[in-house]
Motif scaffolding. Sequence first.
Motif, PDB file in Angstrom:
ATOM      1  N   ALA A 101       0.953  -1.187   0.038  1.00  0.00           N
ATOM      2  CA  ALA A 101      -0.162  -0.128   0.055  1.00  0.00           C
ATOM      3  C   ALA A 101       0.812   1.275  -0.097  1.00  0.00           C
ATOM      4  O   ALA A 101       0.421   2.454   0.043  1.00  0.00           O
ATOM      5  N   VAL A 102       2.164   1.274  -0.173  1.00  0.00           N
ATOM      6  CA  VAL A 102       3.146   2.201  -0.068  1.00  0.00           C
ATOM      7  C   VAL A 102       4.027   2.313  -1.292  1.00  0.00           C
ATOM      8  O   VAL A 102       4.315   1.253  -1.621  1.00  0.00           O
ATOM      9  N   PRO A 103       4.586   3.315  -1.815  1.00  0.00           N
ATOM     10  CA  PRO A 103       5.462   3.381  -2.756  1.00  0.00           C
ATOM     11  C   PRO A 103       6.992   3.201  -2.147  1.00  0.00           C
ATOM     12  O   PRO A 103       7.007   3.228  -1.048  1.00  0.00           O
ATOM     13  N   ARG A 104       7.522   2.139  -3.011  1.00  0.00           N
ATOM     14  CA  ARG A 104       8.794   1.989  -2.489  1.00  0.00           C
ATOM     15  C   ARG A 104       9.734   3.091  -2.272  1.00  0.00           C
ATOM     16  O   ARG A 104       9.793   4.170  -3.215  1.00  0.00           O
ATOM     17  N   THR A 105      10.306   3.448  -1.169  1.00  0.00           N
ATOM     18  CA  THR A 105      10.839   4.685  -0.929  1.00  0.00           C
ATOM     19  C   THR A 105      12.375   4.195  -0.436  1.00  0.00           C
ATOM     20  O   THR A 105      12.488   3.417   0.283  1.00  0.00           O
ATOM     21  N   ASP A 112       8.935   5.830  -5.184  1.00  0.00           N
ATOM     22  CA  ASP A 112       8.432   5.360  -6.342  1.00  0.00           C
ATOM     23  C   ASP A 112       9.426   5.556  -7.355  1.00  0.00           C
ATOM     24  O   ASP A 112       8.864   5.972  -8.733  1.00  0.00           O
ATOM     25  N   GLY A 113      10.675   5.397  -7.444  1.00  0.00           N
ATOM     26  CA  GLY A 113      11.630   5.688  -8.499  1.00  0.00           C
ATOM     27  C   GLY A 113      11.702   7.170  -8.830  1.00  0.00           C
ATOM     28  O   GLY A 113      12.746   7.164  -9.580  1.00  0.00           O
ATOM     29  N   ALA A 114      11.173   7.996  -8.449  1.00  0.00           N
ATOM     30  CA  ALA A 114      11.655   9.539  -8.511  1.00  0.00           C
ATOM     31  C   ALA A 114      12.068  10.171  -7.473  1.00  0.00           C
ATOM     32  O   ALA A 114      11.980   9.764  -6.421  1.00  0.00           O
ATOM     33  N   GLU A 115      13.175  10.812  -7.868  1.00  0.00           N
ATOM     34  CA  GLU A 115      14.113  11.375  -6.928  1.00  0.00           C
ATOM     35  C   GLU A 115      13.351  12.661  -6.176  1.00  0.00           C
ATOM     36  O   GLU A 115      12.815  13.313  -6.854  1.00  0.00           O
ATOM     37  N   ALA A 116      13.545  12.704  -4.912  1.00  0.00           N
ATOM     38  CA  ALA A 116      13.046  13.771  -4.058  1.00  0.00           C
ATOM     39  C   ALA A 116      14.431  14.585  -3.529  1.00  0.00           C
ATOM     40  O   ALA A 116      15.345  14.195  -3.280  1.00  0.00           O
ATOM     41  N   ASP A 117      14.093  15.897  -3.002  1.00  0.00           N
ATOM     42  CA  ASP A 117      15.056  16.563  -2.396  1.00  0.00           C
ATOM     43  C   ASP A 117      15.250  16.486  -0.710  1.00  0.00           C
ATOM     44  O   ASP A 117      14.091  16.778  -0.426  1.00  0.00           O
ATOM     45  N   VAL A 118      16.162  15.773  -0.410  1.00  0.00           N
ATOM     46  CA  VAL A 118      16.160  15.615   1.123  1.00  0.00           C
ATOM     47  C   VAL A 118      17.380  16.575   1.669  1.00  0.00           C
ATOM     48  O   VAL A 118      18.375  16.744   0.973  1.00  0.00           O
ATOM     49  N   ARG A 119      16.602  17.160   2.733  1.00  0.00           N
ATOM     50  CA  ARG A 119      17.501  18.327   3.392  1.00  0.00           C
ATOM     51  C   ARG A 119      17.620  18.211   4.846  1.00  0.00           C
ATOM     52  O   ARG A 119      16.668  18.834   5.785  1.00  0.00           O
ATOM     53  N   PRO A 120      18.670  17.598   5.465  1.00  0.00           N
ATOM     54  CA  PRO A 120      18.744  17.344   7.079  1.00  0.00           C
ATOM     55  C   PRO A 120      19.299  18.322   7.509  1.00  0.00           C
ATOM     56  O   PRO A 120      20.230  18.994   6.984  1.00  0.00           O
TER      57      PRO A 120
END
Length: 171
Positions: free
Chosen positions: A34-38, A67-75
Motif C-alpha cells: 500500500a506504499v510506494p517503494r522509498t 516510487d523511483g522519482a528523486e526527491a530533495d532531502v535536506r537534513p
Amino acid sequence: MTVITETLVEDSRFGTLTVRLDTERGEVVVEGTAVPRTVLSRSAGTEAEEHIPVGTRAGDRLTLTVDGAEADVRPAKGRLTRRSYAVEVRHAGHVWRLLPDSVPDSRLLRDGRRLGDFTSQGDGEVSAEWRADSAPEAMDAGVGYALAAGFGTGAQPMWMLVVDAIGDLIP
C-alpha cells in the motif's frame, strides 16, 4: 561488519510494511503493497558517522527516491536544539518535515500539517502513530518511515544538553 536489519511493521493505516536498514551501505528501503517503494541512501564511498543510521546528515551525500522519482532531502546539521535535528523533504509539490518533539519521538508534517508521530532508536525498527484528525497518504508513510529509520527520532531538549555538559566539567 555488515549490519542489516529488516523489520516487518504492521501499520494501522497502510498494512504490512518492510523497513530494511543497511548501516554499512547507508541505505534504508521501505516497501509495502500500500506504499510506494522509498529508498534513502548515502553516496558510495562516503565515510559513515556511527551515530546516524544512514551514516550522514550531509544532504549532498544523500539520495531519496519515492516510487523511483528523486526527491530533495535536506537534513539539518543536528547540533544543540531539537529543531537542528529536523529533516525536510520536497517532492511532488509537497514538503515533509520530520521534527523531534520529545526524547524518543518525532512528528511528521506534510505542508505544515501534523500527520503523526514516529519512533525509532536508529536500529531499523520504526513505529508510527497517525493522528485521528489527519488523512495520511501512502507517500506520507513511505517518506516518514524512511526518514525515521535513516535518522532516528527524538532529541534531548537543549537544557538537558547544558546540564550534561556542566556535569562533565565538574570533577
